[in-house]
Write a protein that holds these residues in place. Structure first.
Motif, PDB file in Angstrom:
ATOM      1  N   ALA A  79       0.860  -1.193   0.000  1.00  0.00           N
ATOM      2  CA  ALA A  79       0.000   0.000   0.000  1.00  0.00           C
ATOM      3  C   ALA A  79       0.890   1.234   0.000  1.00  0.00           C
ATOM      4  O   ALA A  79       1.023   1.945   0.998  1.00  0.00           O
ATOM      5  N   GLU A 120      -4.913   4.355  -1.811  1.00  0.00           N
ATOM      6  CA  GLU A 120      -5.390   3.533  -0.700  1.00  0.00           C
ATOM      7  C   GLU A 120      -6.474   4.263   0.099  1.00  0.00           C
ATOM      8  O   GLU A 120      -7.463   3.661   0.509  1.00  0.00           O
ATOM      9  N   THR A 130     -10.551   3.329   1.162  1.00  0.00           N
ATOM     10  CA  THR A 130     -10.685   2.990   2.578  1.00  0.00           C
ATOM     11  C   THR A 130     -12.030   3.516   3.075  1.00  0.00           C
ATOM     12  O   THR A 130     -12.305   4.708   2.974  1.00  0.00           O
ATOM     13  N   ASN A 178      -9.481  -1.048   4.433  1.00  0.00           N
ATOM     14  CA  ASN A 178      -8.922  -0.805   3.108  1.00  0.00           C
ATOM     15  C   ASN A 178      -9.531  -1.863   2.190  1.00  0.00           C
ATOM     16  O   ASN A 178      -9.188  -3.049   2.270  1.00  0.00           O
ATOM     17  N   SER A 213      -9.262  -2.073  -1.052  1.00  0.00           N
ATOM     18  CA  SER A 213      -8.543  -2.288  -2.304  1.00  0.00           C
ATOM     19  C   SER A 213      -7.857  -3.646  -2.314  1.00  0.00           C
ATOM     20  O   SER A 213      -7.468  -4.148  -3.367  1.00  0.00           O
ATOM     21  N   THR A 214      -7.681  -4.247  -1.133  1.00  0.00           N
ATOM     22  CA  THR A 214      -6.978  -5.527  -1.015  1.00  0.00           C
ATOM     23  C   THR A 214      -7.306  -6.137   0.335  1.00  0.00           C
ATOM     24  O   THR A 214      -7.722  -5.432   1.265  1.00  0.00           O
ATOM     25  N   PRO A 221      -2.786  -5.551   2.957  1.00  0.00           N
ATOM     26  CA  PRO A 221      -1.772  -4.580   2.535  1.00  0.00           C
ATOM     27  C   PRO A 221      -0.503  -4.671   3.380  1.00  0.00           C
ATOM     28  O   PRO A 221      -0.551  -5.112   4.537  1.00  0.00           O
ATOM     29  N   HIS A 279       2.776   6.351   6.224  1.00  0.00           N
ATOM     30  CA  HIS A 279       2.263   5.005   6.004  1.00  0.00           C
ATOM     31  C   HIS A 279       1.920   4.317   7.322  1.00  0.00           C
ATOM     32  O   HIS A 279       0.877   3.664   7.431  1.00  0.00           O
TER      33      HIS A 279
END
Length: 437
Positions: free
Chosen positions: A220, A226, A230, A241, A243-244, A247, A260
Motif C-alpha cells: 500500500a 489507498e 478505505t 482498506n 482495495s486488497t 496490505p 504510512h
C-alpha cells in the motif's frame, strides 16, 4: 515518503473523487476471515504462502498470465499441504501491485533527467517526458485492472479451477518435461487417492476439501489510492482498506512517525511490514506498539528480508526481542529482496542458491530462538522467464537475455518456484521437532 508529485492537482482531486465512488475490490468479511487464518498461522496451525509479480503492469492483465500465476500458486500450495500436513493460506501479490518504491525521484539517461518509473499506477516505463509525468487517470485505470483481475480469479475458483479433485487443470504446458514434474505427479496422485478414500468412508463428496480460498495483497505505497478505497461498512466498526485483503508497508516507508504507519494503524485489515537489516530491536518494538497496540492475533505480520549474508547476524536479536515482549506476530521470510544484485551485463538478478540459503537459515534461526517461521513471501511468475540464476535447469548469466521480462525486479519462474516449495517442505520437516507448540 515515496509519493509522486502530480503537476495537475485539480485532475488528481477529480480522479480521487471518482475512485471514492467506485465499488470496492474486496469485502470486509473476506478481510476478517483472512485475519483469523493468519492468527492460526502465527500459532503454527497454518502456513502462509504469499507470492506473485514484483510489479504488475496494465498490459499483463490477460487471462493466460493471470491463470498461469494462479496455477503456480495452487501447485506450490499443494506441495506445501502435502509435505507440511498443514492447511496453507494462499495470498497473491496481485490485483493491485501496480506501484513500486524507487531509490531516487528522478532517472538520468544520456544527460536527460525525467521522473523515475513508479509503476503503472503512477506513470509509464518508457523513457520520455510525456510518459513519465505522473498521471492521476492511472489511479482509476489501476482500479479497473485490479477489478478485472479479481473478477477472473474469483470466476476461476468458483468455477472449479481450484478443485483439488482436478489438479491437472493447473498444468503449465511449457514445463511438461521439467525434471520436477515426476515428484509433483506423485504428490497429486497421493492427494487424489486420499480424497477418494475419505469420500468412500463418508459416502458423499468431501465438499469442504474440494476448493481453496484465495486472497490478494499489495504494498500500500500510494496513499492517495489507498485512502480513496478505505471505507466504513455496515454492521462493522472501524475502517477497512477495500482495495486488497492484506496490505503491507515496504521497508522504505516503515518509519514510526511516517505517513504510512499513521495510515496503517487506523485500518482493520491484517497488515504486514517488511523488516530489513538496518532495523534495531527497539525500533521494531516501537513500531509494533503503534501498529498492534492490543496484541491481536492475525493483526500483524513481520516479513523479514535480510539477505543471505546478513540474516544470521541481524535476525536473532529481533526475534528474541519480539518473543520476550510477548508479541503475537506472524513471522514470514522474504528471501528475494535482500539477495538482488546487478551484473556487468546490465541485468538485475537473484541467485537461486542465495534465495534458498536465506530461507534455510531463517528456519534454523527461528528454531534456535524458539520462534516460528510461519510463512514465505516470494516474487514469482507462471511464465517461462529467465530472470533468476540457478534452479532446476541451472540458468546461467547467458540465459538471462533469452526471456527477461520484468520491468523492475527478477522473479522465480515456474520450475524455480515449485522447487522452492519442495525445499520448504524438506527444511521445515527437518526443523519442526525443535519448534515449540
Amino acid at each position: 515518503m515515496q509519493q509522486p508529485v502530480y503537476p495537475d492537482r485539480a485532475a488528481l482531486d477529480e480522479a480521487l473523487h471518482r475512485l471514492a465512488q467506485l465499488p470496492p475490490l474486496v469485502t470486509s468479511w473476506e478481510i476478517l476471515a483472512l485475519r483469523q487464518l493468519l492468527g492460526e498461522a502465527a500459532e503454527g496451525r497454518r502456513f502462509l504462502l504469499q507470492g506473485g509479480d514484483c510489479a504488475e503492469t496494465f498490459d499483463d492483465c490477460t487471462s493466460p498470465l493471470i491463470s498461469n500465476r494462479l496455477k503456480v500458486m495452487l501447485q506450490m500450495s499443494l506441495v506445501l499441504v502435502h509435505g507440511l500436513q498443514l492447511p496453507v493460506v494462499r495470498v497473491g501479490r496481485f490485483a493491485g501491485q501496480y506501484a513500486k518504491p524507487r531509490s531516487a525521484d528522478t532517472e538520468t539517461r544520456d544527460g536527460v533527467t525525467l521522473p523515475s518509473y513508479r509503476g503503472d499506477l503512477v506513470n509509464g516505463p518508457a523513457f520520455d517526458a510525456k510518459t513519465r509525468v505522473p498521471d492521476p487517470l492511472r489511479l482509476v485505470r489501476g482500479h479497473a485492472h485490479s477489478a478485472m483481475t479479481m473478477n477472473f480469479v474469483r470466476a476461476l475458483i468458483d468455477g472449479g479451477f481450484a478443485d483439488l479433485h482436478h489438479p491437472e487443470y493447473w498444468d503449465l504446458a511449457w514445463v511438461e518435461h521439467s525434471p520436477l514434474q515426476q515428484d509433483y505427479r506423485r504428490m497429486v496422485e497421493s492427494i487424489g487417492d486420499s480424497l477418494r478414500f475419505m469420500e468412500t468412508l463418508a459416502g458423499r463428496p468431501v465438499s469442504d476439501f474440494q476448493r481453496v480460498d484465495f486472497f490478494t495483497s499489495h504494498e500500500a505505497l500510494l496513499l492517495h489510492y489507498e485512502e480513496a478505497l478505505t471505507r466504513q461498512v455496515p454492521r462493522q466498526w472501524g475502517w477497512f482498506n477495500l482495495s486488497t485483503h492484506y496490505p503491507w508497508i515496504g521497508m522504505r516507508t516503515a518509519a514510526i512517525d511516517g505517513a504510512h504507519t499513521e495510515y496503517f494503524r487506523g485500518i482493520r485489515n491484517p497488515i504486514a511490514v517488511k523488516v530489513g537489516p538496518s532495523v534495531t530491536p527497539d525500533q521494531l518494538l516501537r513500531l509494533i506498539d503503534v501498529l498492534d497496540p492490543a496484541n491481536e492475533p492475525g493483526r500483524l505480520t513481520l516479513i523479514h528480508r535480510m539477505g543471505v549474508a546478513k540474516i544470521e547476524a541481524v535476525l536473532p536479536p529481533l526475534l528474541s526481542a519480539v518473543r520476550s515482549a510477548g508479541r503475537k506476530v506472524l513471522w514470514c521470510c522474504d528471501p528475494m529482496h535482500g539477495n538482488t544484485e546487478s551484473l556487468d551485463n546490465g541485468y538485475k538478478t537473484r541467485r537461486f542458491e542465495n534465495i534458498r540459503g536465506e530461507l534455510d537459515r531463517a528456519f534454523d534461526i527461528h528454531a534456535a530462538v524458539g520462534t516460528r517461521l510461519g510463512g514465505v513471501h516470494l516474487e514469482l511468475t507462471g511464465e517461462n522467464v529467465t530472470e533468476c540464476l540457478g534452479g532446476a535447469r541451472s540458468l546461467a548469466e547467458a540465459d538471462l537475455a533469452r526471456a527477461y521480462k520484468s520491468t523492475v525486479d527478477p522473479r522465480l519462474n515456474y520450475e524455480q518456484a515449485l522447487e522452492m516449495a519442495m525445499l520448504i517442505v524438506r527444511k521445515r520437516g527437518a526443523v519442526a521437532p525443535g519448534v515449540p507448540a
